[in-house]
Scaffold this active site. Structure first.
Site, PDB file in Angstrom:
ATOM      1  N   HIS A 272       1.988  -0.221  -1.011  1.00 26.22           N
ATOM      2  CA  HIS A 272       2.999  -1.258  -1.210  1.00 26.22           C
ATOM      3  C   HIS A 272       4.252  -0.604  -1.792  1.00 26.22           C
ATOM      4  O   HIS A 272       5.355  -0.830  -1.306  1.00 26.22           O
ATOM      5  CB  HIS A 272       2.463  -2.344  -2.137  1.00 26.22           C
ATOM      6  CG  HIS A 272       3.337  -3.546  -2.250  1.00 26.22           C
ATOM      7  ND1 HIS A 272       3.794  -4.241  -1.146  1.00 26.22           N
ATOM      8  CD2 HIS A 272       3.862  -4.185  -3.331  1.00 26.22           C
ATOM      9  CE1 HIS A 272       4.544  -5.257  -1.549  1.00 26.22           C
ATOM     10  NE2 HIS A 272       4.600  -5.246  -2.864  1.00 26.22           N
TER      11      HIS A 272
ATOM     12  N   HIS B  56      12.419  -3.283   0.476  1.00 25.65           N
ATOM     13  CA  HIS B  56      11.314  -4.231   0.405  1.00 25.65           C
ATOM     14  C   HIS B  56      11.693  -5.457   1.233  1.00 25.65           C
ATOM     15  O   HIS B  56      12.549  -6.238   0.838  1.00 25.65           O
ATOM     16  CB  HIS B  56      11.073  -4.614  -1.054  1.00 25.65           C
ATOM     17  CG  HIS B  56       9.829  -5.410  -1.280  1.00 25.65           C
ATOM     18  ND1 HIS B  56       9.127  -6.018  -0.262  1.00 25.65           N
ATOM     19  CD2 HIS B  56       9.152  -5.729  -2.421  1.00 25.65           C
ATOM     20  CE1 HIS B  56       8.088  -6.660  -0.765  1.00 25.65           C
ATOM     21  NE2 HIS B  56       8.079  -6.489  -2.069  1.00 25.65           N
TER      22      HIS B  56
ATOM     23  N   CYS C 161       5.156 -11.616  -0.618  1.00 25.52           N
ATOM     24  CA  CYS C 161       5.232 -10.244  -0.096  1.00 25.52           C
ATOM     25  C   CYS C 161       3.986  -9.783   0.656  1.00 25.52           C
ATOM     26  O   CYS C 161       3.960  -8.668   1.173  1.00 25.52           O
ATOM     27  CB  CYS C 161       5.544  -9.271  -1.235  1.00 25.52           C
ATOM     28  SG  CYS C 161       7.032  -9.730  -2.145  1.00 25.52           S
TER      29      CYS C 161
END
Length: 854
Positions: A295, A331, A163
């Site tokens: 994030h 995401h 990620c």
């Protein structure tokens, strides 16, 4: 040494593809209208109840590509091509052939090379396409296809840190401009959602039943997909050509928690450290940050730890507004950071801070200003972009919306030396054993049989039936190639590999947990420990001063195989224990946790010789004084995977039972013999090493990269050789020496006809005029082709050559295929000062390094 100003690096082009839109203007409009891209997923409802995702469902225009090319590419590559082309067009560079030749490509992705093999574990084997498997089945294949289609020749890398992959890719592109490798770079993040990823997160029970609401309400993430691209450009170059400036990258940093494979450090140490380091690199203080784009996954652990990290970083200062854009488009995993960064770049010029959508009641320990639900009117100059990943990989970026408004930071350029080496291979479990075997000529080993798991054999037989019935081999390789019975797995003559045997890890390691150690991870950790010991570097409480960059080819193959097999027959029952361990950054994570390495941490997965890419990146980090020391390396574990079958079918493998048959540069090349093992180097400034009383083994005085634009045509060997020669020319120029000053060339060809011809022709082109008799060596025949680490294993032999002023011969090869080249056939005493190390990936990416003896 003298301090120097960093170059200003600005953003001059943007490309975007998300669930919200497929172009910049529509993306901006969707954001301003607070559109939510998370919806019911028809694709995943087949397996999962209440399957929700932010999917790319647009009808994308690929009319500029032929049907043959489109059928060869997966979505990861097609999306990267689309956004990359859009960004270059946006920057006014798409038709600038001169500049494109100098432009490099860095791609960030988590689940590359997956789509081609989906039919195998989605139980629809009849849909398998050999063409797609060959052109899109490699982890880094999207780099090769996209650079070819866009005409980029500055070299490529693929960042695979889950990620944090795409912001890390932007950071690498920033570094290459800082070192003068190019005036322009293209950074891309691309991430389609595939079944293995969706199933893994679903089984972890972290999915939100509706749409994620970071820092508030019920916890849970919304998975998304998309792609983004940025053209980064050196400021003066951009201004000189009249480019529009969309922002300035002031700095970035990475770090590692060194805590757990999936969970964040509850003390938030790594998350705080990376923000502090990024600000330090930019030369700014916390009170200069106007906004933080978090994030913000929406999971309980992330939101709580990220909030704690910001409290630590901004202690004593007013904490700026914070928001999470994942509440818009989910995401996007490997593409998350770059898509979120683009969301900021298109809205902040209007003096509007993106809100955190779906915000309800703040969760316990989440008590910052998260800009809930409505845009905040505020002028932002400097903002911070944070992302975190499995394995404790952290990345933070500092960006200015007013290019040129912040004084540039300064750094002291460092020399880059090798002070520690470590290796594990089939001919020895340490550098000393390996070099002793090579110098004494005792490197002949008994090859080990390849034994395939029974379920793999059945799968391969079914697959080969499909290929036979659909005549896919003939379609790709011509009528002369038929998949006859003697090419089936049960009809193959046995083939063997160089394998590491009789290894006892506890003899080499102070701490070793076999329950968490994969075969490749064990090799890497042993090599790493040896390199640290040789350099007299003990990690106490200073792990944040040491970085690690790993280059991977196939990664943790056995774990990945087990995870993918667990998808059948019911993906809802997938084994989550193997999910994080199947990621490409798993081995780097394992080493970081085992040794407490907390500094700059990155995993590249650029394929064969990926560790040479790691060497370029480690060089940049040390040279720019971002980190005092960096470990670089690669590791490969033997596993009888489907790719071995495919390589055997297409004659890339040399099926032999005798190591002496592996004759690199031989007159009748049969292909490569696989090897396994690892190699690690410790890089640092030689002055710092000497101050610690540590011997400097060699110095890296320059490197060059290039890539060819012939990915879809194997027959264009001339272009491949010219590109490899270009990498060599760039390395010599970077080192400030001529071809005449090179005393030895070390190649790393895997031994296949194409690989050897390209490499040898490139050497001839580079040295024919000024030094046609330069000696050429290659030691892959000693330990087998250890794909990711081949270049570094050869480098360890070069270091010993520089020390001994002697060169062992190329093993086994008796009759060489090119009389123009002075191959080293017998032991050679030679005065050595500069050695040129060259290497290539399977996709046409080329490296060259000038190594200097001391």
């Amino acid at each position: 040494m003298m301090e120097t100003n960093r170059k200003r690096v600005v953003i001059t082009g943007i490309g975007i593809l998300s669930s919200l839109a497929d172009n910049v203007q529509d993306f901006k409009d969707a954001l301003l209208n607070k559109k939510n891209g998370v919806a019911n997923s028809e694709r995943f409802a087949k397996w999962f109840e209440n399957a929700r995702a932010a999917e790319v469902l647009h009808d994308i225009d690929y009319s500029a590509l032929s049907k043959e090319i489109i059928d060869s590419l997966d979505n990861a590559a097609l999306w990267a091509y689309k956004v990359g082309k859009d960004a270059l067009s946006h920057a006014g560079l798409v038709d600038n052939q001169v500049q494109l030749k100098e432009t490099g490509l860095i791609v960030g992705v988590s689940s590359a090379g997956t789509e081609a093999f989906l039919p195998l574990f989605e139980q629809r084997i009849e849909d398998f396409s050999l063409r797609k498997a060959l052109f899109s089945g490699g982890f880094a294949s999207c780099c090769s296809s996209v650079s070819t289609l866009l005409g980029l020749q500055g070299g490529v890398e693929l960042v695979a840190t889950a990620c944090t992959a795409s912001p890390n890719a932007v950071g690498m592109a920033f570094d290459y401009i800082q070192n003068g490798k190019s005036k322009t770079m293209l950074a891309v993040g691309t991430e389609p959602i595939y079944l293995p990823t969706f199933a893994g997160f679903y089984a972890l029970n972290v999915m939100h039943p509706e749409a994620c609401s970071p820092f508030s309400g019920n916890s849970g993430m919304s998975i998304g997909e998309g792609a983004g691209a940025l053209v980064l450009e050196e400021y003066d170059h951009a201004v000189a050509r009249g480019a529009t400036l969309y922002g300035e990258i002031l700095s970035y940093a990475t770090s590692c928690d060194a805590f757990h494979e999936t969970g964040p450090d509850p003390r938030a140490s790594g998350a705080a450290q990376v923000m502090i380091k990024a600000m330090e690199n930019a030369g700014i203080t916390p009170d200069q940050i106007d906004y933080v784009n978090a994030h913000g996954t929406g999971t309980e652990a992330n939101d709580r730890i990220e909030t704690l990290a910001m409290k630590k970083v901004f202690a004593g200062h007013e904490i700026p507004p914070v928001s999470s854009t994942k509440s818009y488009f989910g995401h996007n995993i490997g593409a998350a950071g770059i898509v979120e960064l683009i969301a900021c770049l298109v809205t902040l010029p209007d003096n509007r801070i993106l809100p955190t959508l779906n915000f309800t009641t703040q969760r316990p320990n989440c008590d910052l200003d998260y800009v809930p639900n409505a845009f905040r009117d505020k002028k932002v100059n400097i903002f911070m972009k944070n992302n975190y990943a499995f394995g404790g990989n952290n990345c933070s970026m500092i960006v200015s919306m007013a290019p040129g408004s912040i004084p540039v930071s300064r750094f002291e350029p460092r020399r880059v030396a090798i002070t520690g080496t470590g290796a594990v291979s089939a001919i020895g479990h340490s550098i000393h054993q390996i070099l002793d075997s090579i110098w004494k000529g005792h490197h002949n080993v008994d090859l080990c049989d390849v034994t395939f798991p029974e379920d793999t054999q059945e799968e391969a037989k079914a697959l080969l039936d499909v290929l036979n019935n659909t005549r896919q081999f003939e379609a790709l390789f011509g009528d002369a190639f038929s998949l006859s019975d003697n090419r089936r797995p049960e009809g193959h003559q046995p083939f063997k590999t160089f394998q590491v045997t009789q290894l006892e890890p506890r003899k080499h390691l102070r701490r070793f947990d076999p329950r968490k150690a994969t075969r490749g991870g064990t090799f890497a950790l042993i090599a790493l420990s040896e390199a640290l010991e040789q350099a007299k570097r003990k990690i106490k409480r200073d792990g944040d001063e040491l970085g690690i960059v790993m280059g991977m080819s196939s990664g943790p193959q056995e774990t990945t195989y087990k995870y993918l097999q667990s998808l059948k027959p019911d993906p809802r029952k997938v084994r989550t224990s193997e999910f994080p361990g199947s990621l490409m950054n798993a081995i780097t994570t394992f080493c970081g946790i085992s040794e407490g390495i907390k500094g700059y941490t990155t995993t590249l997965a650029t394929g064969e010789n990926a560790a040479l890419g790691a060497l370029t990146y480690g060089y940049e980090i040390v040279r720019q004084d971002l980190q005092p020391q960096v470990l670089v390396g690669g590791a490969d574990e033997y596993f009888p995977s489907m790719s071995l079958y495919m390589n055997a079918m297409t004659d890339k493998l040399h099926m032999t039972s005798d190591a002496r048959d592996y004759q690199v540069y031989g007159q009748d090349p049969k292909g490569y013999v696989p090897g396994e093992g690892a190699c690690m180097l410790l890089l640092e400034d030689p002055q710092r090493a000497e101050a610690r009383g540590v011997e400097v083994l060699a110095e890296i005085v320059g490197y060059g990269k290039a890539c060819s634009n012939s990915y879809f045509d194997e027959s264009i060997q001339g272009e491949k050789s010219a590109s490899m020669a270009l990498a060599m020319t760039r390395a010599l120029a970077d080192a400030g020496i001529s071809a005449e000053e090179v005393d030895l060339v070390c190649g790393t060809s895997n031994g296949s006809p194409t690989s050897s011809r390209v490499e040898v022709d490139a050497i001839y082109q580079t040295f024919a005029r000024d030094k046609p008799d330069v000696p050429v060596v290659n030691y892959n025949g000693c330990f087998g082709f250890v794909a990711s680490a081949a270049g570094l294993l050869n480098l360890t032999v070069i270091i010993e050559c520089l020390k001994q002023q002697a060169v062992p011969p190329i093993p086994y090869t008796e009759a060489f295929f090119d009389e123009r080249i002075r191959f080293v056939r017998e032991p050679l005493n030679l005065k050595l000062r500069h050695v040129l190390l060259v290497g290539a990936t399977e996709g046409g990416n080329y490296y060259a390094f000038v190594i200097k003896g001391l």
